[in-house]
Scaffold this active site. Structure first.
Site, PDB file in Angstrom:
ATOM      1  N   GLU A  15      56.860  38.612  40.727  1.00  0.00           N
ATOM      2  CA  GLU A  15      57.296  39.963  41.104  1.00  0.00           C
ATOM      3  C   GLU A  15      58.742  40.239  40.688  1.00  0.00           C
ATOM      4  O   GLU A  15      59.134  41.389  40.539  1.00  0.00           O
ATOM      5  CB  GLU A  15      57.164  40.145  42.620  1.00  0.00           C
ATOM      6  CG  GLU A  15      55.734  40.079  43.118  1.00  0.00           C
ATOM      7  CD  GLU A  15      55.653  40.035  44.648  1.00  0.00           C
ATOM      8  OE1 GLU A  15      54.763  40.686  45.194  1.00  0.00           O
ATOM      9  OE2 GLU A  15      56.466  39.351  45.291  1.00  0.00           O
ATOM     10  N   ASP A 214      45.611  45.143  44.594  1.00  0.00           N
ATOM     11  CA  ASP A 214      44.211  44.940  44.994  1.00  0.00           C
ATOM     12  C   ASP A 214      43.906  45.955  46.085  1.00  0.00           C
ATOM     13  O   ASP A 214      44.789  46.675  46.537  1.00  0.00           O
ATOM     14  CB  ASP A 214      44.035  43.481  45.502  1.00  0.00           C
ATOM     15  CG  ASP A 214      44.949  43.201  46.696  1.00  0.00           C
ATOM     16  OD1 ASP A 214      44.527  43.491  47.817  1.00  0.00           O
ATOM     17  OD2 ASP A 214      46.093  42.728  46.502  1.00  0.00           O
TER      18      ASP A 214
HETATM   19  N1  SAH Z   1      50.097  32.359  46.683  1.00  0.00           N
HETATM   20  C1  SAH Z   1      48.817  32.975  46.831  1.00  0.00           C
HETATM   21  C2  SAH Z   1      48.767  34.051  47.891  1.00  0.00           C
HETATM   22  C3  SAH Z   1      49.643  35.239  47.696  1.00  0.00           C
HETATM   23  S1  SAH Z   1      49.748  36.152  49.171  1.00  0.00           S
HETATM   24  C4  SAH Z   1      48.328  33.440  45.476  1.00  0.00           C
HETATM   25  O1  SAH Z   1      49.127  33.517  44.545  1.00  0.00           O
HETATM   26  O2  SAH Z   1      47.141  33.690  45.311  1.00  0.00           O
HETATM   27  C5  SAH Z   1      49.909  37.775  48.606  1.00  0.00           C
HETATM   28  C6  SAH Z   1      51.289  38.311  48.377  1.00  0.00           C
HETATM   29  O3  SAH Z   1      51.159  39.622  47.841  1.00  0.00           O
HETATM   30  C7  SAH Z   1      52.128  38.461  49.630  1.00  0.00           C
HETATM   31  O4  SAH Z   1      53.490  38.273  49.301  1.00  0.00           O
HETATM   32  C8  SAH Z   1      51.831  39.909  50.087  1.00  0.00           C
HETATM   33  O5  SAH Z   1      52.999  40.597  50.497  1.00  0.00           O
HETATM   34  C9  SAH Z   1      51.242  40.609  48.860  1.00  0.00           C
HETATM   35  N2  SAH Z   1      49.858  41.116  48.974  1.00  0.00           N
HETATM   36  C10 SAH Z   1      49.173  41.632  47.930  1.00  0.00           C
HETATM   37  N3  SAH Z   1      47.930  41.985  48.304  1.00  0.00           N
HETATM   38  C11 SAH Z   1      47.817  41.700  49.621  1.00  0.00           C
HETATM   39  C12 SAH Z   1      46.736  41.808  50.565  1.00  0.00           C
HETATM   40  N4  SAH Z   1      45.548  42.281  50.194  1.00  0.00           N
HETATM   41  N5  SAH Z   1      46.957  41.400  51.837  1.00  0.00           N
HETATM   42  C13 SAH Z   1      48.160  40.914  52.202  1.00  0.00           C
HETATM   43  N6  SAH Z   1      49.205  40.763  51.343  1.00  0.00           N
HETATM   44  C14 SAH Z   1      49.050  41.139  50.057  1.00  0.00           C
END
Ligand code: SAH
Length: 256
Positions: A15, A214
């Site tokens: 980001e 998403d």
């Molecule tokens: N490290 C893991 C999880 C990421 S968590 C991975 O890379 O798959 C998701 C991050 O994006 C958090 O920082 C949150 O603020 C944001 N985010 C994006 N979509 C989200 C959702 N559907 N629910 C909660 N947070 C979300």
């Protein structure tokens, strides 16, 4: 210490990468496991830092930025899941209020209220919100269409409630429960409302910008990494740069 430096925070490296690539005259200070990158960006003195994921990570980082380094205010830039029906992947949400959707001390306190503060919704600083909104609408008017995985997305800008919790919302069931409880919530993420609470405690402004990665539904775990890989950082970079060049001087003076 008092500075006119603006803290710029993201949860994940993807980001912040596009902004970090443009940081000039930089030096890095490591504290509490975080790297604080100081330098010049868009004519302003800034400090870029990755907070990590979740509310505690965001609160800890915001406390260091405000209490230890004395920044003037904080801008969060990152991704979020779209909650409101109209908020789609690729859209941009600027928070005018933030709430912790997993805070619940009922029946002692009303649902979502941070106990003993009387506050459930942290209202964004009007000037910083307006400045980030102006930068967002300007950039989206100039570049209304984005490409993601071969699809054209026409990005729209929304201002409204963003909700945060220590949960990656990735099912239709979970997102519709949130929509039902908080019908005016535009997007869900994991840091913004914690940052807003700390900024409120310090009496400092913050502004939160989220591009929608998403729809917080059953496809979220598929859409999310794809969006991160292809567009996340580049996407918000132009908005934050515009904010720093054109809006921030009105907020903290020009440090360039
Ligand atoms: N490290 C893991 C999880 C990421 S968590 C991975 O890379 O798959 C998701 C991050 O994006 C958090 O920082 C949150 O603020 C944001 N985010 C994006 N979509 C989200 C959702 N559907 N629910 C909660 N947070 C979300």
């Amino acid at each position: 210490m008092q500075t006119n430096t603006i803290g710029i925070v993201s949860a994940m490296a993807e980001e912040l990468a596009a902004l970090q690539a443009q940081l000039e005259h930089s030096h890095t200070v490591t504290l509490a496991g975080r790297q604080f990158h100081w330098g010049q960006l868009g004519g302003q003195s800034v400090c870029l830092v990755l907070c990590g994921i979740g509310k505690v990570a965001a609160a800890s980082t915001a406390t260091l930025l405000l209490g230890h380094f004395g920044v003037a205010g904080i801008v969060f830039t990152g991704v979020a899941g779209g909650l409101a029906e109209q908020v789609n992947i690729g859209d941009v949400v600027v928070a005018n209020a933030l709430l912790q959707h997993d805070m619940n001390a009922e029946p002692l306190f009303p649902r979502w209220e941070i106990p003993l503060t009387g506050i459930g919704r942290f209202v964004a600083d009007a000037h910083w919100h307006q400045a980030l909104w102006a930068a967002t609408t300007h950039v989206l008017a100039e570049q209304p269409v984005r490409t993601l995985a071969g699809r054209s997305l026409s990005a729209r800008a929304y201002a409204g409630l963003v909700i945060s919790g220590d949960q990656f919302v990735a099912s239709a069931h979970a997102s519709s429960a949130l929509r039902c409880d908080l019908p005016d919530a535009l997007a869900v993420e994991m840091e913004g409302a914690a940052l807003a609470q700390v900024c409120h405690d310090w009496g400092k402004p913050c502004a939160v910008l989220r591009t929608i990665s998403d729809r917080a539904d059953d496809d979220a775990a598929v859409d999310f990494p794809l969006f991160l890989r292809e567009v996340a950082a580049v996407y918000a970079r132009d908005i934050v740069l515009r904010f720093l060049w054109r809006e921030a001087p009105k907020l903290v003076g020009n440090q360039g």
